[in-house]
Design a protein around this motif. Structure first.
Motif, PDB file in Angstrom:
ATOM      1  N   VAL A   1      11.450  -2.594 -21.874  1.00 27.14           N
ATOM      2  CA  VAL A   1      10.868  -3.608 -20.995  1.00 27.14           C
ATOM      3  C   VAL A   1       9.890  -2.905 -20.068  1.00 27.14           C
ATOM      4  N   LYS A   2       8.716  -3.491 -19.916  1.00 26.30           N
ATOM      5  CA  LYS A   2       7.764  -2.934 -18.956  1.00 26.30           C
ATOM      6  C   LYS A   2       7.615  -3.910 -17.800  1.00 26.30           C
ATOM      7  N   LEU A   3       8.070  -3.492 -16.626  1.00 28.62           N
ATOM      8  CA  LEU A   3       7.930  -4.327 -15.439  1.00 28.62           C
ATOM      9  C   LEU A   3       6.607  -3.997 -14.772  1.00 28.62           C
ATOM     10  N   THR A   4       5.864  -5.019 -14.356  1.00 31.03           N
ATOM     11  CA  THR A   4       4.730  -4.777 -13.473  1.00 31.03           C
ATOM     12  C   THR A   4       5.124  -5.309 -12.104  1.00 31.03           C
ATOM     13  N   LEU A   5       5.009  -4.467 -11.109  1.00 33.06           N
ATOM     14  CA  LEU A   5       5.474  -4.837  -9.773  1.00 33.06           C
ATOM     15  C   LEU A   5       4.300  -5.065  -8.850  1.00 33.06           C
ATOM     16  N   ARG A   6       4.383  -6.170  -8.091  1.00 30.12           N
ATOM     17  CA  ARG A   6       3.425  -6.340  -7.012  1.00 30.12           C
ATOM     18  C   ARG A   6       4.127  -6.903  -5.792  1.00 30.12           C
ATOM     19  N   SER A   7       3.487  -6.778  -4.647  1.00 30.83           N
ATOM     20  CA  SER A   7       4.083  -7.247  -3.407  1.00 30.83           C
ATOM     21  C   SER A   7       3.134  -8.207  -2.716  1.00 30.83           C
ATOM     22  N   LEU A   8       3.700  -9.225  -2.083  1.00 33.17           N
ATOM     23  CA  LEU A   8       2.859 -10.195  -1.379  1.00 33.17           C
ATOM     24  C   LEU A   8       2.660  -9.841   0.092  1.00 33.17           C
ATOM     25  N   ASP A   9       3.440  -8.889   0.599  1.00 37.19           N
ATOM     26  CA  ASP A   9       3.306  -8.610   2.032  1.00 37.19           C
ATOM     27  C   ASP A   9       3.335  -7.107   2.338  1.00 37.19           C
ATOM     28  N   VAL A  10       4.531  -6.516   2.389  1.00 40.51           N
ATOM     29  CA  VAL A  10       4.637  -5.098   2.765  1.00 40.51           C
ATOM     30  C   VAL A  10       5.171  -4.311   1.565  1.00 40.51           C
ATOM     31  N   ILE A  11       5.388  -3.011   1.758  1.00 40.75           N
ATOM     32  CA  ILE A  11       5.885  -2.187   0.652  1.00 40.75           C
ATOM     33  C   ILE A  11       7.389  -2.412   0.469  1.00 40.75           C
ATOM     34  N   HIS A  12       7.769  -2.727  -0.761  1.00 35.56           N
ATOM     35  CA  HIS A  12       9.177  -2.802  -1.148  1.00 35.56           C
ATOM     36  C   HIS A  12       9.411  -1.760  -2.234  1.00 35.56           C
ATOM     37  N   SER A  13      10.669  -1.560  -2.589  1.00 31.35           N
ATOM     38  CA  SER A  13      10.938  -0.612  -3.673  1.00 31.35           C
ATOM     39  C   SER A  13      12.041  -1.144  -4.583  1.00 31.35           C
ATOM     40  N   PHE A  14      11.728  -1.167  -5.863  1.00 33.66           N
ATOM     41  CA  PHE A  14      12.630  -1.713  -6.875  1.00 33.66           C
ATOM     42  C   PHE A  14      13.575  -0.616  -7.350  1.00 33.66           C
ATOM     43  N   TRP A  15      14.883  -0.870  -7.236  1.00 36.89           N
ATOM     44  CA  TRP A  15      15.848   0.155  -7.670  1.00 36.89           C
ATOM     45  C   TRP A  15      17.108  -0.506  -8.210  1.00 36.89           C
ATOM     46  N   VAL A  16      17.445  -0.155  -9.432  1.00 38.06           N
ATOM     47  CA  VAL A  16      18.747  -0.510  -9.991  1.00 38.06           C
ATOM     48  C   VAL A  16      19.440   0.823 -10.274  1.00 38.06           C
TER      49      VAL A  16
END
Ligand code: CUA
Length: 330
Positions: A157-172
């Protein structure tokens, strides 16, 4: 060096190595892997750990031997014998670490490259982060949006990440990797889940008061269940626009307690018994969602709730959300 000394140093080294190995093996340092990427990362960790244990055993053995063998009487305050440099020794203790560090670099570089490679035909899922929720858009027509990440097992799976406001971080944790969602750019993350189960996405970049509540569920399922998920949700028009679904995908429950949604967060005011302050309740709710600073509840600060919902929610979603809140009043 006498034979007895070599035997003693060896015994000390073996003991130190066993001790360090027990610490490495018996303590559950990492969550159980659920992806091919995490398996490779674990390999890198073990490769490095084994090298570290070997170095530790050699150093600990030399120290233990020296401390025991060359101990002097407590009252002996004479200087020790002068020591000269030893070029051969210096070459050895420079060359061996250089080889080891180079080996670790090569293994890491290979793993990084493999973990970035999604293969020719990955499933592409768009991830949108905003204070304080995750949203997922699945491939297919109509395009399905959900507040839950559902992945088929054993497919890249290829996730493309974007944010609408500030920096977040995706972690599982069980997937072993992190990637920041940064406003203005698109970042990617490759995941190949290899174990079914339920996990949790955790935001690991301090992004505001609701940061600790910014989580979303992940389900890794078999291919049939994944197809069913896509078909089942797509059957309802591609997107669930009920007020309850909007409440969940917009992340309201990350900050607000609301009994019908089963949330109990205390970051923002509770929503079970709203006092509209003389305004019609619906108007008050709509205003508070799109312009959170207009009327502040007692004891709550301005600029905590994102003022982005007017653009991130459609009119229908906003209406549904307001109705959902109105119906939930006690
Ligand atoms: Cu988003 Cu922390």
């Amino acid at each position: 060096m006498r034979r007895g000394s070599i035997v003693r140093i060896t015994i000390y080294g073996v003991l130190a190595g066993i001790l360090a190995s027990l610490v490495a093996v018996l303590v559950p340092w990492l969550p159980t892997s659920a992806s091919e990427e995490m398996d490779r990362i674990e390999f890198t960790f073990w490769f490095t750990t084994i090298i570290c244990i070997a170095v530790f055993a050699v150093v600990a053995a030399a120290i233990m031997y020296s401390v025991l063998k060359f101990r002097v009487h407590p009252e002996d305050e004479s200087d020790g014998p002068p020591i000269h440099g030893h070029t051969g020794l210096e070459i050895v203790w420079t060359a061996i670490p250089a080889v080891l560090v180079t080996a670790i670099s090569i293994v890491s570089a290979v793993v990084l490259a493999q973990n970035d490679d999604a293969g020719p035909n990955p499933i592409r899922i768009a991830v949108t982060a905003q204070q304080f929720a995750w949203k997922f858009e699945y491939p297919g027509e109509p395009r399905l949006t959900a507040g839950e990440l559902v992945l088929p097992v054993d497919r890249p799976v290829k996730l493309t990440l974007r944010s609408l406001d500030v920096i977040h971080s995706f972690w599982v944790p069980e997937f072993g990797q992190k990637s920041d969602a940064v406003p203005g750019i698109e970042t990617t993350l490759v995941i190949t889940p290899n174990r079914t189960g339920e996990f949790s996405i955790i935001c690991t970049e301090l992004c505001g008061l609701g940061h600790p509540t910014m989580r979303a569920p992940v389900r890794v399922v078999n291919q049939a269940a994944y197809d069913e998920f896509l078909a089942g949700s797509a059957g309802s028009g591609g997107q669930d626009d009920s007020g309850e679904a909007v409440f969940e995908t917009a992340g309201c429950g990350g900050c607000h307690a609301f009994a019908p949604a089963g949330t109990d967060a205390q970051v923002g005011p509770g929503l079970d018994a709203i006092d509209p302050g003389g305004q019609p309740l619906e108007d008050f709710l709509r205003e508070s969602i799109v312009d959170p600073n207009a009327v502040l509840a007692t004891g709550f600060q301005p600029d905590v709730m994102p003022a982005t919902y007017e653009s991130s929610l459609s009119d229908e979603q906003l209406d549904a959300l307001v109705q959902y809140l109105v119906e939930g009043q006690q």
